[in-house]
Design a protein around this motif. Structure first.
Motif, PDB file in Angstrom:
ATOM      1  N   UNK A 208       0.829  -1.205   0.000  1.00 60.58           N
ATOM      2  CA  UNK A 208       0.000   0.000   0.000  1.00 60.58           C
ATOM      3  C   UNK A 208       0.868   1.263   0.000  1.00 60.58           C
ATOM      4  N   UNK A 209       0.308   2.319  -0.540  1.00 62.19           N
ATOM      5  CA  UNK A 209       1.004   3.595  -0.628  1.00 62.19           C
ATOM      6  C   UNK A 209       0.733   4.422   0.628  1.00 62.19           C
ATOM      7  N   UNK A 210       1.790   4.748   1.354  1.00 62.17           N
ATOM      8  CA  UNK A 210       1.652   5.623   2.516  1.00 62.17           C
ATOM      9  C   UNK A 210       1.673   7.092   2.104  1.00 62.17           C
ATOM     10  N   UNK A 211       2.545   7.413   1.154  1.00 66.44           N
ATOM     11  CA  UNK A 211       2.663   8.799   0.702  1.00 66.44           C
ATOM     12  C   UNK A 211       3.166   8.823  -0.728  1.00 66.44           C
TER      13      UNK A 211
ATOM     14  N   UNK B 107      -3.952  15.338  -6.192  1.00 63.56           N
ATOM     15  CA  UNK B 107      -3.666  14.015  -6.755  1.00 63.56           C
ATOM     16  C   UNK B 107      -2.879  13.178  -5.753  1.00 63.56           C
ATOM     17  N   UNK B 108      -1.925  13.804  -5.075  1.00 62.68           N
ATOM     18  CA  UNK B 108      -1.125  13.093  -4.076  1.00 62.68           C
ATOM     19  C   UNK B 108      -2.005  12.556  -2.955  1.00 62.68           C
ATOM     20  N   UNK B 109      -2.904  13.392  -2.464  1.00 60.61           N
ATOM     21  CA  UNK B 109      -3.790  13.001  -1.356  1.00 60.61           C
ATOM     22  C   UNK B 109      -4.698  11.843  -1.748  1.00 60.61           C
ATOM     23  N   UNK B 110      -5.076  11.788  -3.020  1.00 55.17           N
ATOM     24  CA  UNK B 110      -6.029  10.767  -3.467  1.00 55.17           C
ATOM     25  C   UNK B 110      -5.468   9.357  -3.414  1.00 55.17           C
ATOM     26  N   UNK B 111      -4.135   9.214  -3.333  1.00 53.66           N
ATOM     27  CA  UNK B 111      -3.537   7.871  -3.351  1.00 53.66           C
ATOM     28  C   UNK B 111      -3.110   7.375  -1.973  1.00 53.66           C
ATOM     29  N   UNK B 112      -3.306   8.163  -0.943  1.00 53.20           N
ATOM     30  CA  UNK B 112      -2.915   7.723   0.393  1.00 53.20           C
ATOM     31  C   UNK B 112      -3.701   6.483   0.794  1.00 53.20           C
ATOM     32  N   UNK B 113      -2.973   5.452   1.162  1.00 48.19           N
ATOM     33  CA  UNK B 113      -3.612   4.203   1.598  1.00 48.19           C
ATOM     34  C   UNK B 113      -4.030   3.292   0.470  1.00 48.19           C
ATOM     35  N   UNK B 114      -3.855   3.701  -0.771  1.00 45.23           N
ATOM     36  CA  UNK B 114      -4.279   2.874  -1.908  1.00 45.23           C
ATOM     37  C   UNK B 114      -3.360   1.680  -2.076  1.00 45.23           C
ATOM     38  N   UNK B 115      -3.927   0.565  -2.513  1.00 45.03           N
ATOM     39  CA  UNK B 115      -3.116  -0.597  -2.860  1.00 45.03           C
ATOM     40  C   UNK B 115      -2.314  -0.302  -4.110  1.00 45.03           C
ATOM     41  N   UNK B 116      -1.100  -0.809  -4.162  1.00 47.22           N
ATOM     42  CA  UNK B 116      -0.247  -0.562  -5.326  1.00 47.22           C
ATOM     43  C   UNK B 116      -0.862  -1.130  -6.605  1.00 47.22           C
ATOM     44  N   UNK B 117      -1.750  -2.091  -6.456  1.00 46.94           N
ATOM     45  CA  UNK B 117      -2.369  -2.730  -7.620  1.00 46.94           C
ATOM     46  C   UNK B 117      -3.750  -2.169  -7.947  1.00 46.94           C
TER      47      UNK B 117
END
Length: 296
Positions: free
Chosen positions: A211-214, A232-242
Motif C-alpha cells: 500500500x502507498x503511505x505517501x 492528486x497526491x492526497x487521493x492515493x494515500x492508503x491505496x493498494x499498489x495494484x
C-alpha cells in the motif's frame, strides 16, 4: 564578443554579496551556460558579472549530523549525478540532472543556476519540488531559507533578490528517507533537448510493500512554474499498489491541477496527454523501485 561592463571574481560568498550590492547592474555567473548565452544575444548586455565559480564552500553534497542533506549551489550536474550520497539517498535527482544537455553542459552547469534561472523546463526543478527542498540564500542581511514551493513567482522569476547568492539546497531527512523516486523527461530526442515535459514522483510504501503511505507528484513545463499536485497526491494515500482504479483517478485529478500552454515544442492538448501518461508511468516505476507489486 560579449558586451560586458565588468567582471568580478568573488573569493567567497560575502565578497560576492558585497560586489552585487555595490552595483545594482551586476548579476551572478557560475557555470555560465545560460548567462553567457543571454549576454551574447544582447538580453543582458552591459552587465557586470560576479563570478562565484571558484567558491569551494558552495560546492559538493554533505550529509549533516541530523541526517539532512545539503547540496551546494555550485555543484555541477556531473558531480551531482556521481556523488555517492546522491546515489545512495536521492538517485532520482542525479538521474534527472543527467538528462541536461550534453556532457560539456553537465560539466559546467550547476544545480544553483538551474533552479535560480526560474525556468519551468529545468530538469532539476520537478525533482526538487517532490524533495521539498529548501533554498538557502545569503544577502546583505544574512541568510534566509525559502521552501522551493514558495521560490518561483512566475516564468523565469524567483524571490531571490539581485544581491543575494544562492548557497545551496537543504533536503530534510524525513523528505527522502524511506522514499523511492523516478524522474521522466519527455522530449523530441534523447539528448541535447529542452524538456517538453518533466515529471517526478516519489513514493513511500508500507512495510509489506502493498500500500502507498505517501506519494508526491511534481512537474516541469506543466504550468508557468514547476509545480506539485497536492490533490492528486492526497487521493492515493492508503491505496493498494495494484489498485488501477485509484491510480486512474489520481491521474485524472492531476489533470485538473496543471496549467500547460501551447508552444512551438508542443500543443497544450499534447502536453495534457503526456502529463497523464508520465504521472502513471513514473508512479509505477517508483513503486517497483521500492519493491512493490503493480498491475502491468
Amino acid at each position: 564578443m560579449f558586451d560586458l561592463q565588468g567582471f568580478h571574481e568573488a573569493k567567497d560568498v560575502a565578497d560576492a554579496v558585497q560586489a552585487l550590492t555595490a552595483n545594482p547592474n551586476a548579476e551572478i555567473i557560475s557555470g555560465g551556460t545560460d548567462v553567457l548565452i543571454r549576454v551574447r544575444e544582447g538580453k543582458d548586455a552591459g552587465k557586470v558579472l560576479v563570478s562565484i565559480k571558484n567558491i569551494e564552500e558552495i560546492k559538493g553534497v554533505k550529509l549533516l549530523d541530523n541526517g539532512d542533506l545539503f547540496i551546494g549551489a555550485g555543484t555541477c550536474f556531473t558531480h551531482l549525478t556521481n556523488d555517492p550520497l546522491v546515489q545512495k539517498h536521492i538517485p532520482m535527482l542525479g538521474e534527472a540532472v543527467d538528462t541536461v544537455g550534453g556532457p560539456q553542459i553537465r560539466n559546467m552547469g550547476t544545480i544553483g543556476g538551474n533552479i535560480c534561472n526560474g525556468a519551468t523546463s529545468a530538469d532539476s526543478a520537478a525533482g526538487m519540488q517532490v524533495l521539498n527542498a529548501i533554498v538557502c540564500l545569503t544577502g546583505p542581511n544574512g541568510e534566509r531559507r525559502v521552501p522551493i514551493s514558495e521560490f518561483y513567482t512566475g516564468p523565469g522569476k524567483t524571490v531571490r533578490e539581485q544581491n543575494e547568492v544562492c548557497t545551496g539546497f537543504l533536503i530534510k531527512k524525513e523528505d527522502y528517507e524511506g522514499f523511492s523516486g523516478k524522474y521522466i523527461k519527455y522530449g523530441k530526442r534523447k539528448a541535447m533537448e529542452i524538456a517538453t515535459l518533466g515529471c517526478a514522483v516519489m513514493v513511500k510504501l508500507d512495510k509489506e510493500k502493498k500500500h502507498i503511505e505517501e506519494v508526491r507528484l511534481g512537474y516541469g513545463v506543466a504550468a508557468p512554474t514547476p509545480i506539485r499536485c497536492p490533490k492528486a497526491e492526497e487521493s492515493l494515500k492508503g491505496a493498494a499498489c495494484t489498485d488501477t482504479e485509484r491510480i486512474e483517478n489520481y491521474v485524472n485529478i492531476a489533470l485538473t491541477e496543471v496549467r500547460p500552454r501551447s508552444s512551438w515544442r508542443a500543443s497544450k492538448e499534447f502536453r495534457l496527454q503526456v502529463i497523464s501518461e508520465l504521472a502513471k508511468r513514473a508512479l509505477k516505476e517508483a513503486i517497483v523501485l521500492q519493491g512493490g507489486q503493480i498491475n502491468a
